[in-house]
Each structure stands twice: as structure tokens, then as C-alpha cells.
Design a protein around this motif. Sequence first.
Motif, PDB file in Angstrom:
ATOM      1  N   UNK A  35      -8.648 -23.625  33.874  1.00 19.10           N
ATOM      2  CA  UNK A  35      -8.212 -22.828  34.993  1.00 19.10           C
ATOM      3  C   UNK A  35      -7.173 -21.664  34.542  1.00 19.10           C
ATOM      4  N   UNK A  36      -7.419 -20.388  35.116  1.00 18.13           N
ATOM      5  CA  UNK A  36      -6.740 -19.317  34.510  1.00 18.13           C
ATOM      6  C   UNK A  36      -5.219 -19.488  34.882  1.00 18.13           C
ATOM      7  N   UNK A  37      -4.286 -19.097  34.234  1.00 22.13           N
ATOM      8  CA  UNK A  37      -2.975 -18.994  34.384  1.00 22.13           C
ATOM      9  C   UNK A  37      -2.290 -17.769  33.939  1.00 22.13           C
ATOM     10  N   UNK A  38      -1.284 -17.210  34.803  1.00 22.65           N
ATOM     11  CA  UNK A  38      -0.591 -15.957  34.370  1.00 22.65           C
ATOM     12  C   UNK A  38       0.200 -16.449  33.047  1.00 22.65           C
ATOM     13  N   UNK A  39      -0.047 -15.326  32.113  1.00 21.75           N
ATOM     14  CA  UNK A  39       0.600 -15.723  30.702  1.00 21.75           C
ATOM     15  C   UNK A  39       1.905 -14.515  30.675  1.00 21.75           C
ATOM     16  N   UNK A  40       1.600 -13.332  31.240  1.00 24.22           N
ATOM     17  CA  UNK A  40       2.745 -12.331  31.443  1.00 24.22           C
ATOM     18  C   UNK A  40       2.471 -11.167  32.265  1.00 24.22           C
ATOM     19  N   UNK A  41       3.674 -10.739  32.611  1.00 19.72           N
ATOM     20  CA  UNK A  41       3.631  -9.622  33.571  1.00 19.72           C
ATOM     21  C   UNK A  41       4.514  -8.521  32.765  1.00 19.72           C
ATOM     22  N   UNK A  42       4.102  -7.432  32.458  1.00 19.68           N
ATOM     23  CA  UNK A  42       4.748  -6.233  31.868  1.00 19.68           C
ATOM     24  C   UNK A  42       4.833  -4.991  32.454  1.00 19.68           C
ATOM     25  N   UNK A  43       5.581  -4.298  32.631  1.00 19.60           N
ATOM     26  CA  UNK A  43       5.834  -2.931  33.360  1.00 19.60           C
ATOM     27  C   UNK A  43       6.395  -1.638  32.202  1.00 19.60           C
ATOM     28  N   UNK A  44       5.495  -0.716  32.612  1.00 20.80           N
ATOM     29  CA  UNK A  44       6.027   0.468  31.762  1.00 20.80           C
ATOM     30  C   UNK A  44       6.160   1.545  32.585  1.00 20.80           C
ATOM     31  N   UNK A  45       6.774   2.568  32.399  1.00 24.83           N
ATOM     32  CA  UNK A  45       6.947   3.712  33.206  1.00 24.83           C
ATOM     33  C   UNK A  45       6.715   5.055  32.280  1.00 24.83           C
ATOM     34  N   UNK A  46       6.015   5.950  33.274  1.00 21.96           N
ATOM     35  CA  UNK A  46       5.704   7.059  32.561  1.00 21.96           C
ATOM     36  C   UNK A  46       5.951   8.551  33.374  1.00 21.96           C
ATOM     37  N   UNK A  47       6.067   9.715  32.761  1.00 18.90           N
ATOM     38  CA  UNK A  47       6.303  10.711  33.237  1.00 18.90           C
ATOM     39  C   UNK A  47       5.469  11.905  32.966  1.00 18.90           C
ATOM     40  N   UNK A  71       8.912  18.662  39.459  1.00 21.28           N
ATOM     41  CA  UNK A  71       8.482  19.440  38.225  1.00 21.28           C
ATOM     42  C   UNK A  71       7.878  18.037  37.294  1.00 21.28           C
ATOM     43  N   UNK A  72       7.914  16.964  37.636  1.00 20.60           N
ATOM     44  CA  UNK A  72       7.217  15.977  36.920  1.00 20.60           C
ATOM     45  C   UNK A  72       6.751  14.875  37.913  1.00 20.60           C
ATOM     46  N   UNK A  73       5.889  13.906  37.667  1.00 21.61           N
ATOM     47  CA  UNK A  73       5.417  13.055  38.255  1.00 21.61           C
ATOM     48  C   UNK A  73       5.343  11.733  37.606  1.00 21.61           C
ATOM     49  N   UNK A  74       6.148  10.679  38.213  1.00 21.11           N
ATOM     50  CA  UNK A  74       6.321   9.242  37.642  1.00 21.11           C
ATOM     51  C   UNK A  74       5.435   8.118  38.284  1.00 21.11           C
ATOM     52  N   UNK A  75       5.051   7.224  37.311  1.00 20.30           N
ATOM     53  CA  UNK A  75       4.220   6.350  37.497  1.00 20.30           C
ATOM     54  C   UNK A  75       4.657   5.085  36.811  1.00 20.30           C
ATOM     55  N   UNK A  76       4.488   4.020  37.399  1.00 21.05           N
ATOM     56  CA  UNK A  76       4.755   2.440  36.625  1.00 21.05           C
ATOM     57  C   UNK A  76       3.526   1.952  36.645  1.00 21.05           C
ATOM     58  N   UNK A  77       3.176   1.491  35.548  1.00 15.69           N
ATOM     59  CA  UNK A  77       2.090   0.691  35.300  1.00 15.69           C
ATOM     60  C   UNK A  77       2.333  -0.919  35.046  1.00 15.69           C
ATOM     61  N   UNK A  78       1.609  -1.853  35.857  1.00 19.69           N
ATOM     62  CA  UNK A  78       2.117  -3.018  35.797  1.00 19.69           C
ATOM     63  C   UNK A  78       0.789  -3.927  35.309  1.00 19.69           C
ATOM     64  N   UNK A  79       0.938  -4.736  34.223  1.00 24.00           N
ATOM     65  CA  UNK A  79      -0.152  -5.287  33.858  1.00 24.00           C
ATOM     66  C   UNK A  79       0.135  -6.750  33.872  1.00 24.00           C
ATOM     67  N   UNK A  80      -0.953  -7.596  34.407  1.00 23.95           N
ATOM     68  CA  UNK A  80      -0.781  -8.928  34.402  1.00 23.95           C
ATOM     69  C   UNK A  80      -1.906  -9.557  33.962  1.00 23.95           C
ATOM     70  N   UNK A  81      -1.421 -10.269  32.687  1.00 22.30           N
ATOM     71  CA  UNK A  81      -2.276 -11.003  31.778  1.00 22.30           C
ATOM     72  C   UNK A  81      -2.620 -12.498  31.888  1.00 22.30           C
TER      73      UNK A  81
END
Length: 374
Positions: A1-13, A30-40
Motif C-alpha cells: 500500500x502506498x504511503x506518503x513519504x515526504x512533502x516538499x515546497x519550493x518557491x520560484x519567481x 514585475x515578477x510572477x511567483x509560484x510555489x511548487x508542491x511535491x508529494x512523494x
Amino acid sequence: MSKIESITITRHRLPLDPPFKASWDGRPRRHFDAAIVRVRDDEGREGVGSGDLMLGFEGHEDLFVGEDPRHVERHYEVLSHLQFHYGRCWPVDLALWDLAGKITGEPVWRMLGGRADHVRLYASSGVLRDRGAMAETAERFADEGFSAMKVRFTASAGGRASWREDLSALEAIRARVGDRLDLMVDCNQGWRMPWDTSAPWTLKDALAVARELEPLGVYWMEEPLHRADRKAMAALRQSTSLRIAGGEMSRELYEFRDLIEERCLDVLQPDAALVGGITGLRRVALMAREANLLFTPHSWTNGIGVLANAHLTAGVGDAPFLEWPYDPPEWSPERRDFPMAAPLLAKEGRLALSEAPGLGLTLDEERLAATRID
């Protein structure tokens, strides 16, 4: 059964040169920000989400680690509690659906019900151009295959002088394209940028504008009143033949319950990246359908948010259009979708959803490394 091992967030501009002068914000962006969420998960799969900036989530990863990522209803409850105490962390829900699709081998649109594998789009403009430029933009949209376009009215200092000038631009569009495009009008009165203290329209203000929009065959009138003024919304809805749309920045699902029960709106526009995620908004989509109302999400985040709302709309809803943030050169697919390996592309006014599992997206890791700001 799959289990969540980690959640990471990075932010980008992403720097924006030339800047993007949004109609709802008098300060050029003058800039556009984005947060990227990765659930492994513990088997090496990764789900991706983005949209809001995920402020306040760090430190709560342990509430999810060790859990089955497919238990989205459980995770929805935790995220709703985090929203109450901290910030809007719904991109985690998008990432969980992406991961669940990769586990099951199914695209999200099919997991949600599979009503369609594509969505029709309306080109959602964002810049206040002069009459001639707005007409040219509309004609270009029609030539590209779009069947509908959203026009912004002035919502902040630095825009057009009054809504009558906005109306003049809308009249120029209708004169140029005739019936080739359905036209929506976003009045941008439902909320304000933090620095903007100008008062929103009253019911009588909104009704005066509605009377001018009716002869132009406007498909809907969006956010004509402050989001809390539900009695006025209901009164306006009863006083005009126009469809009244709203709800894009509401934060709680119970707000949509009340908007539906009190018959305030014809069109509900919550954004899965900003409220409820896919898990919460499928409830709203079904409530809207039972009440014979339209459900068509707001999607002005980035390409990952657009894609998540497209899967939701195709899988559960029956929307006539989905918002397609698009107003080049200031707001191009390349800018909007910069975290992705390739921008989403509309063909003849439609976005096709693939058979790829999950949301079907690929990140541009080099671009993300170059734009990382945290």
C-alpha cells in the motif's frame, strides 16, 4: 500500500519585462511567483501541485506523512483546518490527486467521473487597452478559434476613468466581432488588493451598469458587488436578465452553500488552487448542478492550476466554458506556465486532456532551478 513519504515546497519567481499591468491591480507586476508542491510516496512516485503560495504549511508535513495519498477526503479535512489556522494550502490537494492518478494509472478527469476529456475555453483578458486595441484583441481571439472572451472593467487607480469608458471599449469589441464571441464582463468589485481602499459598487451602481450591458448581449456579469453583500447579489440577479457570476476568492465551502441557497448567483467560480482543492470543489460542482446553476472555475494562477481546474471541470462539471488566462504579449502561455516543460496550448478554443495518469504534467526542472527564490 502506498504511503506518503515526504512533502516538499519550493518557491520560484519569474521576472516580467515588460511588466504585466493587470486591470485589478494599479501597480505593474514585475515578477510572477509560484510555489511548487511535491508529494512523494514510498514507491518513488511524485504528485505535483501549484497555485497559492502555501504560506503557513511548513511544519505540518507530519500530519500527512505515513498516510495513504489516495485518502483524499481525510487529507481535505486536515487542509481545511490548516486553512482556518494558517493559510490556503490547497495545492497539496492538487498534488495528492496527481499522485493518486499515478498510483491507479488513470487521468484525474476520469477519476472524477469522466464526463468529458476536454473543456471549451473563454479567453480571459487582463489588460485595459484602448477601444481599438481591445477590438483587435477580440478579433484575434475569434480568429484563433475561441468562442468567448472576458473583458475587464476598471477596478483600481490608474485604469480607465470610469465604467462608461469601460463600456465604450466593450461596445467597440461587439461592433468588431459581432456575434462571433460570447462576451463576459468582469467588474472586479468582489475584492480589493491590499493597498486599495476604494469602495466597491453599491447595488444601484451595479444595476445601472447591468442596464447598459443587457443590450450588448453579455453572457455574464462577474463580481459586480462585494463578496459579502449577498442580499444585494440576490436583488441584482432578480433585477436583470444578465447572469451574475462570482465566488472566485471565497475561502470556505459553506460560503458557496449559502450563495446557492440564497440564490445569489447564476455562475459559481471557485478556484481549486485557492479554495477546497479538487476534493472540496467537486462538492460545489455537484451542488451547483443540483441547483441548476453553472459551475466554471476561476483559474488565474499558473498552468498547473489551470490544468487542475480543467480536470475538475471536465470530470465533474458541465460548464459551457473554462477560464483561459490569455492576453499576449503581457500575459502569454509561456509566462503563465513557466514551471512546466511546455505551456498548455488551446486548439480551436478547447483544451484537450490526455490519457496520462494524474494531471498529466511535466515540470521544467532547469527553469525551476533558475527561478528558485527560497
